[in-house]
Design an enzyme around this catalytic site. Structure first.
Site, short mmCIF file in Angstrom:
data_model
loop_
_atom_site.label_atom_id
_atom_site.label_comp_id
_atom_site.label_asym_id
_atom_site.label_seq_id
_atom_site.Cartn_x
_atom_site.Cartn_y
_atom_site.Cartn_z
N LEU A 77 0.95 -1.10 0.07
CA LEU A 77 -0.14 -0.11 -0.20
C LEU A 77 0.91 1.33 -0.02
O LEU A 77 2.12 1.34 0.49
CB LEU A 77 -0.89 -0.03 1.03
CG LEU A 77 -2.01 -0.99 1.59
CD1 LEU A 77 -2.58 -0.97 2.79
CD2 LEU A 77 -2.94 -0.93 0.15
N ASP A 78 0.36 2.38 -0.38
CA ASP A 78 1.07 3.66 -0.55
C ASP A 78 1.43 4.02 0.89
O ASP A 78 0.54 3.81 1.80
CB ASP A 78 0.31 4.71 -1.25
CG ASP A 78 0.36 4.13 -2.83
OD1 ASP A 78 1.27 3.62 -3.34
OD2 ASP A 78 -0.45 4.93 -3.59
N ARG A 79 2.35 4.65 1.20
CA ARG A 79 2.75 5.12 2.52
C ARG A 79 1.55 5.92 3.25
O ARG A 79 1.24 5.57 4.37
CB ARG A 79 3.89 6.19 2.34
CG ARG A 79 4.36 7.04 3.73
CD ARG A 79 5.32 7.74 3.54
NE ARG A 79 4.75 8.96 2.97
CZ ARG A 79 5.21 10.21 2.55
NH1 ARG A 79 6.55 10.38 2.76
NH2 ARG A 79 4.40 11.32 2.10
N THR A 110 -1.63 5.43 2.63
CA THR A 110 -2.83 4.67 2.57
C THR A 110 -2.84 3.87 3.73
O THR A 110 -1.98 3.26 4.11
CB THR A 110 -2.91 4.02 1.15
OG1 THR A 110 -2.72 4.82 0.00
CG2 THR A 110 -4.20 3.30 1.22
N ARG A 170 -5.51 6.54 -7.54
CA ARG A 170 -5.40 7.86 -7.13
C ARG A 170 -5.64 8.43 -8.67
O ARG A 170 -5.90 9.80 -8.92
CB ARG A 170 -4.15 8.22 -6.47
CG ARG A 170 -4.25 7.83 -5.03
CD ARG A 170 -2.77 7.69 -4.34
NE ARG A 170 -2.22 9.04 -4.35
CZ ARG A 170 -0.89 9.15 -3.80
NH1 ARG A 170 -0.40 8.06 -3.34
NH2 ARG A 170 -0.43 10.35 -3.68
#
Length: 234
Positions: A67-69, A71, A169
């Site tokens: 997961l993105d930082r 998120t 996104r």
């Protein structure tokens, strides 16, 4: 942001069996450590706390996806090599159903729909990698559904059917509904001044064992998202 203590990461454990763990990742903490020999390390990562999740096994669990930082939400870990190989295969084949909640600026053109826009790498600006809609890029497909309208914002349920970097996104921004708090793909009205990125990995459905019901896990919305959602619908 510092690494999580044993008590903190165990409190975020949503599901545990002999093969897989699912944890509720906090927003703001990167999942990966920087590669060895790479740039000088900056800050903590979620991987720093995996040693606290061995639960009797000789080795810590490992990431099956990412997961993105910024998120939050459901993140699956394989508890040993065989389990990790199975999970990695399922994610690679897009066999895992992933559901996200997003709070976005504006309103989508339809109550529900599908975004099919190929993605490719954009020109780098600073350290953060960027993606863009690119007809020559990799196939990317995202389904969305409007759950509620909230004073000019949209609460969206989003299901990525492929797993491209920053897919949700970029796709929502292309739809005209950038995720609130997105510093890369938002605009002046949806940038960092509005607080943390309002994107949450709400649920995973993992068909882990053939012939048996899939593993179903949900993560509660984090405080920065929950405070803006209708309480009756959470």
């Amino acid at each position: 942001m510092r690494a999580l203590t044993a008590a903190e990461i165990e409190a975020r454990l949503l599901y545990r069996d002999g093969l897989v763990l699912v944890i509720d990742k906090p927003a703001g903490l990167p999942v990966h450590r920087p590669p060895r020999g790479g740039a000088k390390r900056r800050g903590a990562s979620l991987e720093d706390s995996f040693a606290h999740l061995r639960f009797g096994l000789p080795r810590p669990p490992a990431l099956a996806h990412r997961l993105d930082r910024d998120t939050s939400g459901c993140l699956a870990l394989g508890r040993h090599r065989k389990a990790l190989a199975r999970l990695s295969e399922l994610f690679r084949e897009n066999a895992v159903e992933k559901t996200y909640w997003a709070l976005a600026a504006g309103r989508p053109p339809e109550v529900e729909g599908r975004i099919e826009l190929a993605l490719g790498k954009a020109e780098e600006r600073g350290a953060a990698p960027r993606m863009q809609v690119d007809a020559t890029g990799l196939k990317a497909v995202t389904d969305y559904r409007l759950l509620a309208e909230l004073d000019g914002l949209s609460w969206l349920e989003v299901k990525p059917l492929t797993g491209r970097t920053h897919q949700i996104r970029v796709h929502l921004a292309a739809l005209g509904c950038p995720v609130l708090g997105d510093p890369l793909y938002g605009d002046k009205a949806t940038g960092p001044k509005d607080g943390p990125l309002q994107l949450h990995a709400r649920a995973l459905v993992i068909p882990l064992r053939k012939g048996k019901p899939p593993v179903r896990v949900e993560a509660p919305p984090p405080p920065h998202l929950a405070e803006r959602l209708p309480a009756a619908k959470r």
